[in-house]
Scaffold this motif. Structure first.
Motif, PDB file in Angstrom:
ATOM      1  N   THR A 104       0.834  -1.212   0.000  1.00  0.00           N
ATOM      2  CA  THR A 104       0.000   0.000   0.000  1.00  0.00           C
ATOM      3  C   THR A 104       0.861   1.251   0.000  1.00  0.00           C
ATOM      4  OG1 THR A 104      -1.747  -1.182   1.182  1.00  0.00           O
ATOM      5  CG2 THR A 104      -1.814   1.218   1.243  1.00  0.00           C
ATOM      6  N   ARG A 105       1.924   1.244   0.800  1.00  0.00           N
ATOM      7  CA  ARG A 105       2.784   2.416   0.855  1.00  0.00           C
ATOM      8  C   ARG A 105       3.505   2.640  -0.473  1.00  0.00           C
ATOM      9  NH1 ARG A 105       8.382   3.392   4.190  1.00  0.00           N
ATOM     10  NH2 ARG A 105       8.695   5.527   3.494  1.00  0.00           N
ATOM     11  N   PHE A 106       4.030   1.553  -1.055  1.00  0.00           N
ATOM     12  CA  PHE A 106       4.748   1.701  -2.316  1.00  0.00           C
ATOM     13  C   PHE A 106       3.804   2.126  -3.431  1.00  0.00           C
ATOM     14  CE2 PHE A 106       6.600   0.372  -6.288  1.00  0.00           C
ATOM     15  CZ  PHE A 106       7.940   0.705  -6.151  1.00  0.00           C
ATOM     16  N   ALA A 107       2.607   1.526  -3.466  1.00  0.00           N
ATOM     17  CA  ALA A 107       1.655   1.827  -4.531  1.00  0.00           C
ATOM     18  C   ALA A 107       1.211   3.284  -4.475  1.00  0.00           C
ATOM     19  CB  ALA A 107       0.446   0.908  -4.427  1.00  0.00           C
ATOM     20  N   SER A 108       1.007   3.811  -3.286  1.00  0.00           N
ATOM     21  CA  SER A 108       0.572   5.207  -3.177  1.00  0.00           C
ATOM     22  C   SER A 108       1.647   6.159  -3.690  1.00  0.00           C
ATOM     23  CB  SER A 108       0.205   5.531  -1.731  1.00  0.00           C
ATOM     24  OG  SER A 108       1.305   5.326  -0.878  1.00  0.00           O
ATOM     25  N   TYR A 109       2.923   5.842  -3.435  1.00  0.00           N
ATOM     26  CA  TYR A 109       3.986   6.716  -3.940  1.00  0.00           C
ATOM     27  C   TYR A 109       4.157   6.558  -5.454  1.00  0.00           C
ATOM     28  CZ  TYR A 109       8.448   9.048  -4.545  1.00  0.00           C
ATOM     29  OH  TYR A 109       9.440   9.903  -4.974  1.00  0.00           O
ATOM     30  N   ALA A 110       4.051   5.319  -5.941  1.00  0.00           N
ATOM     31  CA  ALA A 110       4.172   5.096  -7.389  1.00  0.00           C
ATOM     32  C   ALA A 110       3.081   5.830  -8.150  1.00  0.00           C
ATOM     33  CB  ALA A 110       4.126   3.598  -7.697  1.00  0.00           C
ATOM     34  N   LYS A 111       1.889   5.869  -7.586  1.00  0.00           N
ATOM     35  CA  LYS A 111       0.799   6.584  -8.242  1.00  0.00           C
ATOM     36  C   LYS A 111       1.057   8.088  -8.262  1.00  0.00           C
ATOM     37  CE  LYS A 111      -2.694   3.093  -7.130  1.00  0.00           C
ATOM     38  NZ  LYS A 111      -3.889   2.763  -6.302  1.00  0.00           N
ATOM     39  N   SER A 112       1.741   8.596  -7.244  1.00  0.00           N
ATOM     40  CA  SER A 112       2.074  10.019  -7.238  1.00  0.00           C
ATOM     41  C   SER A 112       3.089  10.367  -8.322  1.00  0.00           C
ATOM     42  CB  SER A 112       2.620  10.427  -5.872  1.00  0.00           C
ATOM     43  OG  SER A 112       3.905   9.851  -5.643  1.00  0.00           O
ATOM     44  N   LEU A 113       3.840   9.375  -8.807  1.00  0.00           N
ATOM     45  CA  LEU A 113       4.784   9.597  -9.895  1.00  0.00           C
ATOM     46  C   LEU A 113       4.128   9.481 -11.266  1.00  0.00           C
ATOM     47  CD1 LEU A 113       7.894   7.561  -8.619  1.00  0.00           C
ATOM     48  CD2 LEU A 113       7.490  10.031  -8.454  1.00  0.00           C
ATOM     49  N   GLY A 114       2.872   9.073 -11.299  1.00  0.00           N
ATOM     50  CA  GLY A 114       2.167   8.933 -12.567  1.00  0.00           C
ATOM     51  C   GLY A 114       1.898   7.503 -12.963  1.00  0.00           C
ATOM     52  N   PHE A 115       2.322   6.539 -12.151  1.00  0.00           N
ATOM     53  CA  PHE A 115       2.073   5.131 -12.459  1.00  0.00           C
ATOM     54  C   PHE A 115       0.608   4.793 -12.177  1.00  0.00           C
ATOM     55  CE2 PHE A 115       6.683   4.795 -12.052  1.00  0.00           C
ATOM     56  CZ  PHE A 115       6.998   3.893 -13.058  1.00  0.00           C
ATOM     57  N   LYS A 116       0.135   3.816 -12.913  1.00  0.00           N
ATOM     58  CA  LYS A 116      -1.196   3.281 -12.686  1.00  0.00           C
ATOM     59  C   LYS A 116      -1.071   1.803 -12.357  1.00  0.00           C
ATOM     60  CE  LYS A 116      -5.740   2.659 -14.829  1.00  0.00           C
ATOM     61  NZ  LYS A 116      -6.552   2.842 -16.061  1.00  0.00           N
ATOM     62  N   GLN A 117      -1.698   1.380 -11.263  1.00  0.00           N
ATOM     63  CA  GLN A 117      -1.607  -0.012 -10.845  1.00  0.00           C
ATOM     64  C   GLN A 117      -2.468  -0.892 -11.739  1.00  0.00           C
ATOM     65  OE1 GLN A 117      -2.361  -0.494  -6.685  1.00  0.00           O
ATOM     66  NE2 GLN A 117      -1.138  -2.363  -6.549  1.00  0.00           N
ATOM     67  N   SER A 118      -1.894  -1.989 -12.182  1.00  0.00           N
ATOM     68  CA  SER A 118      -2.587  -2.877 -13.106  1.00  0.00           C
ATOM     69  C   SER A 118      -3.736  -3.587 -12.417  1.00  0.00           C
ATOM     70  CB  SER A 118      -1.596  -3.907 -13.674  1.00  0.00           C
ATOM     71  OG  SER A 118      -2.272  -4.932 -14.365  1.00  0.00           O
ATOM     72  N   SER A 119      -4.832  -3.732 -13.118  1.00  0.00           N
ATOM     73  CA  SER A 119      -5.958  -4.503 -12.597  1.00  0.00           C
ATOM     74  C   SER A 119      -5.766  -5.992 -12.827  1.00  0.00           C
ATOM     75  CB  SER A 119      -7.266  -4.041 -13.258  1.00  0.00           C
ATOM     76  OG  SER A 119      -7.187  -4.195 -14.672  1.00  0.00           O
ATOM     77  N   SER A 120      -4.852  -6.366 -13.733  1.00  0.00           N
ATOM     78  CA  SER A 120      -4.554  -7.783 -13.964  1.00  0.00           C
ATOM     79  C   SER A 120      -3.685  -8.356 -12.862  1.00  0.00           C
ATOM     80  CB  SER A 120      -3.853  -7.963 -15.314  1.00  0.00           C
ATOM     81  OG  SER A 120      -4.660  -7.509 -16.373  1.00  0.00           O
ATOM     82  N   PHE A 125       2.955  -1.943 -12.324  1.00  0.00           N
ATOM     83  CA  PHE A 125       2.618  -0.534 -12.429  1.00  0.00           C
ATOM     84  C   PHE A 125       3.025  -0.041 -13.810  1.00  0.00           C
ATOM     85  CE2 PHE A 125       3.264  -1.523  -8.021  1.00  0.00           C
ATOM     86  CZ  PHE A 125       2.263  -0.847  -7.350  1.00  0.00           C
ATOM     87  N   VAL A 126       2.144   0.711 -14.453  1.00  0.00           N
ATOM     88  CA  VAL A 126       2.371   1.184 -15.817  1.00  0.00           C
ATOM     89  C   VAL A 126       2.292   2.701 -15.824  1.00  0.00           C
ATOM     90  CG1 VAL A 126       1.592   1.094 -18.216  1.00  0.00           C
ATOM     91  CG2 VAL A 126       1.368  -0.926 -16.760  1.00  0.00           C
ATOM     92  N   LEU A 127       3.296   3.334 -16.436  1.00  0.00           N
ATOM     93  CA  LEU A 127       3.301   4.786 -16.614  1.00  0.00           C
ATOM     94  C   LEU A 127       3.245   5.077 -18.102  1.00  0.00           C
ATOM     95  CD1 LEU A 127       5.470   7.402 -14.780  1.00  0.00           C
ATOM     96  CD2 LEU A 127       5.312   7.466 -17.261  1.00  0.00           C
TER      97      LEU A 127
END
Length: 381
Positions: A104-120, A125-127
């Motif tokens: 959860t912590r890593f995903a929240s920071y990755a999303k702040s960089l513009g990454f989107k977490q994969s639903s698959s 994470f895809v930017l």
């Protein structure tokens, strides 16, 4: 009381502040699955740019828990007056909630960089921003990162390093026990060192090699021989061979057969396992090759035998999926129910192959890759 990073999880008892019934903490770790590795192979196959292997030095104990826990200290720290208790706000190694808190912590920071977490798969994470494209694959504290340009890659590494303490391992050469070798034609993935460790554990490092992993004329039965003397060793070796199939599709069927009897292994099952190990000895350098392909069409082959298991009369179905000329995913599994005709068994095998190709297609769409076509073919005998 303050907890250090070296505090042993086994020495504490945990409980929720809202529920004072304290339970012993059980260590847990995320398990690898076939989809995780199919995704990893797909990332290697696409090779959008430079692959970098990062290792996070930030432990999962640095992640904040969504709900704090009450800890009872070891009995040796108690006083006559009271027992020492403390409130745990951050996760510890072995805590059941630790992997989710870290993710959860890593995903929240990755999303702040513009990454989107994969639903698959939540570990991908895809930017995608204009011409910039980057993929990030997270497994606990190991990260595989690739980007469409060196500038974007360096920018992402710098951003991640500013938030988490990381070490840059350079170009990808080793990930989750899989060795990656580059050559002019593509990439070779193998587990040679891991296979050698299995042979050493089984005391078969100097055994005579075998040309095939399984005897196709003889089928294993549940109780046609005496039990083995050490069932724990049998289960350990069978589980280790399962992990080896991540780069060895030629072992999938043979390993699937011996894993059916781990609850009550017999001598004939142990002989079949030793035959697989002899085959591994002769093919220890084998792996799976990935090359660039001009076609991104998905092609799946499926097959099934009918009532092939002599004990349960269940069928075994299998499939393999290619993207272009590269083998991406494969499976061999005994079906759950008994079918009255070979057509029913074949349809179940086709359904499993279609489900896998559908998942791969959705993954490629999330990776911003256009799939030209998808084909399912049944092997004819």
């Amino acid at each position: 009381m303050e907890l250090s990073r070296n505090t042993s999880p086994a020495s504490l008892q945990m409980g929720s502040p809202n529920n004072l019934e304290l339970t012993a903490m059980r260590p847990s770790a995320p398990l690898s699955n076939r989809l995780q590795y199919a995704q990893f192979f797909t990332l290697l196959l696409l090779e959008a740019g430079h692959f970098i292997n990062l290792t996070s030095k930030t432990p999962s104990s640095m992640a904040t828990l969504r709900r704090p826990f009450i800890c009872i200290s070891p009995q040796a720290m108690w006083t006559k007056a009271n027992r020492i208790m403390c409130l745990l706000k951050r996760s510890l190694y072995g805590l059941k909630q630790a992997p989710r808190a870290w993710n959860t912590r890593f995903a929240s920071y990755a999303k702040s960089l513009g990454f989107k977490q994969s639903s698959s798969d939540n570990s991908l994470f895809v930017l995608s921003s204009g011409a910039d494209l980057a993929y990030l694959l997270l497994y606990v504290d190991d990260i595989v990162l690739t980007a469409s340009s060196t500038a974007l890659l360096n920018r992402l590494i710098s951003a991640l390093s500013s938030e988490f303490e990381m070490s840059d391992q350079g170009p990808l050469h080793h990930f989750l026990g899989i060795t990656v070798k580059r050559n002019d034609s593509g990439l070779l993935l193998h587990q040679q060192k891991y296979a050698a460790d299995i042979l050493l554990r089984a005391n078969m490092s100097n055994c005579n090699p075998c040309l095939t992993p399984v005897d196709t004329k003889q089928k294993l039965s549940a109780d046609d021989s005496p039990p083995v003397s050490d069932p724990t060793m049998y289960r350990s070796l069978a589980g280790a061979l399962q992990y080896l199939t991540f780069t060895r599709p030629d072992l999938s069927f043979a390993v699937q057969q011996i894993c059916l009897f781990m609850h009550d292994p017999r001598e004939n099952h142990l002989n079949a396992l030793k035959r697989i190990l002899r085959y591994v000895k002769g093919t220890i350098s084998y792996g799976i090759k990935m090359t660039r392909s001009t076609s991104l069409s998905i092609t799946a082959y499926s097959d099934a035998d009918w009532a092939g298991c002599p004990s349960t009369r269940r069928s075994t179905s299998g499939y393999c999926v290619y993207i272009g000329y590269n083998l991406i995913s494969w499976s061999s599994k005994r079906q759950d129910t008994i079918f009255r005709s070979s057509a029913e068994a074949e349809y179940r095998g086709v359904a499993n192959a279609v489900a896998e190709t559908t998942w791969l297609r959705n993954l490629l769409i999330e990776l911003k890759i256009n799939v030209t076509r998808a084909i399912n073919r049944r092997l004819l005998r």
